[in-house]
Design a protein around this motif. Sequence first.
Motif, PDB file in Angstrom:
ATOM      1  N   ARG A 250       6.623   0.064  11.010  1.00 42.65           N
ATOM      2  CA  ARG A 250       6.238  -0.569   9.484  1.00 42.65           C
ATOM      3  C   ARG A 250       7.193  -1.583   9.047  1.00 42.65           C
ATOM      4  O   ARG A 250       7.310  -1.998   8.028  1.00 42.65           O
ATOM      5  CB  ARG A 250       6.138   0.331   8.532  1.00 42.65           C
TER       6      ARG A 250
ATOM      7  N   ASN B 151      -6.888   7.895   8.517  1.00 43.99           N
ATOM      8  CA  ASN B 151      -6.159   6.754   7.914  1.00 43.99           C
ATOM      9  C   ASN B 151      -6.275   6.713   6.471  1.00 43.99           C
ATOM     10  O   ASN B 151      -5.612   6.027   5.637  1.00 43.99           O
ATOM     11  CB  ASN B 151      -6.238   5.333   8.682  1.00 43.99           C
TER      12      ASN B 151
ATOM     13  N   TYR C   3      -3.789   7.164   3.790  1.00 42.23           N
ATOM     14  CA  TYR C   3      -2.790   6.100   3.328  1.00 42.23           C
ATOM     15  C   TYR C   3      -3.599   5.052   2.246  1.00 42.23           C
ATOM     16  O   TYR C   3      -2.812   4.265   1.739  1.00 42.23           O
ATOM     17  CB  TYR C   3      -2.516   5.072   4.470  1.00 42.23           C
TER      18      TYR C   3
ATOM     19  N   LYS D 208       2.579   2.029   6.539  1.00 40.01           N
ATOM     20  CA  LYS D 208       2.570   3.301   6.951  1.00 40.01           C
ATOM     21  C   LYS D 208       1.609   3.690   8.200  1.00 40.01           C
ATOM     22  O   LYS D 208       2.184   4.583   8.921  1.00 40.01           O
ATOM     23  CB  LYS D 208       2.853   4.100   5.881  1.00 40.01           C
ATOM     24  N   PHE D 209       0.541   3.341   7.908  1.00 39.99           N
ATOM     25  CA  PHE D 209      -0.411   3.869   8.796  1.00 39.99           C
ATOM     26  C   PHE D 209      -0.307   3.133  10.343  1.00 39.99           C
ATOM     27  O   PHE D 209      -0.838   3.593  11.166  1.00 39.99           O
ATOM     28  CB  PHE D 209      -1.798   3.321   8.339  1.00 39.99           C
TER      29      PHE D 209
ATOM     30  N   ARG E 244      -1.263   4.674  -0.828  1.00 42.74           N
ATOM     31  CA  ARG E 244      -0.160   3.890  -0.639  1.00 42.74           C
ATOM     32  C   ARG E 244      -0.901   2.565  -0.547  1.00 42.74           C
ATOM     33  O   ARG E 244      -0.011   1.543  -1.357  1.00 42.74           O
ATOM     34  CB  ARG E 244       0.212   4.044   0.710  1.00 42.74           C
TER      35      ARG E 244
ATOM     36  N   TYR F 239      -6.393  -2.885   7.482  1.00 40.91           N
ATOM     37  CA  TYR F 239      -6.377  -1.384   7.185  1.00 40.91           C
ATOM     38  C   TYR F 239      -7.709  -0.782   7.162  1.00 40.91           C
ATOM     39  O   TYR F 239      -8.120   0.222   7.838  1.00 40.91           O
ATOM     40  CB  TYR F 239      -5.474  -1.296   5.998  1.00 40.91           C
TER      41      TYR F 239
ATOM     42  N   SER G  37       1.052   0.266  -3.272  1.00 42.12           N
ATOM     43  CA  SER G  37       1.827  -0.650  -2.879  1.00 42.12           C
ATOM     44  C   SER G  37       1.476  -2.113  -3.791  1.00 42.12           C
ATOM     45  O   SER G  37       2.504  -2.974  -4.133  1.00 42.12           O
ATOM     46  CB  SER G  37       1.905  -1.199  -1.508  1.00 42.12           C
TER      47      SER G  37
END
Length: 205
Positions: free
Chosen positions: A136, A25, A28, A55-56, A31, A15, A35
């Motif tokens: 995802r 991005n 995100y 999600k990304f 998130r 990520y 998470s």
Amino acid sequence: MDYTLTSKETLRQFYYYSLKRYPKNIIYAPRAVLSGLLFVMRIFDEKRTKEFFLKFIHGMSEEKMDELIKDFYENRFKKILYKDGIEMIKKLKNEGYKIYLISASPEFYLNELYEMKEIDKIIGTKFKREESLYTRFMEGVNCKGEEKIKRLMESLKKDNIEVDFKDSYMFSDSLSDLPLLKLVGKPYLINYKKKYDGVEILHWK
């Protein structure tokens, strides 16, 4: 994989690296934090945590993902591999062992490790694709604990490979891999901070 062959957790590194290629991005990031919080609070299990976090990548084309993965592997993933771990892989391969990497990390980027000629099989957590787009959503269950045993046995049966587990090695950084550690005759914990009966600890860098 994570903290066994690498010094960092690979999914989060993936990520972070995506932010270099696609700065948007950053939206995100909340998130990613949430998470982890929901997992710690036991509101999400590991499957739901990963699906929420990823999600990304949702809706990313195969072409775009392939470019990102190759870039990530060359410029980041390779740099966090433990040298000692790679040397062990080469040593065992030279002794005639088959090398299987089994991880809960996503298979879609772990597969880049096939670049290492010593690796025979990579088994990771699978994610669904819809047409030519990544999603995802996990395909099946998270590849962890007993699921690793199941996936390994399925792979060996499919490839008609018979294994003498008493003469096999297993390396892990976590007791979540006890099913595999107990399966083999030569289990090792990597950089583990506490002694565990019957399992030697190796310190890899």
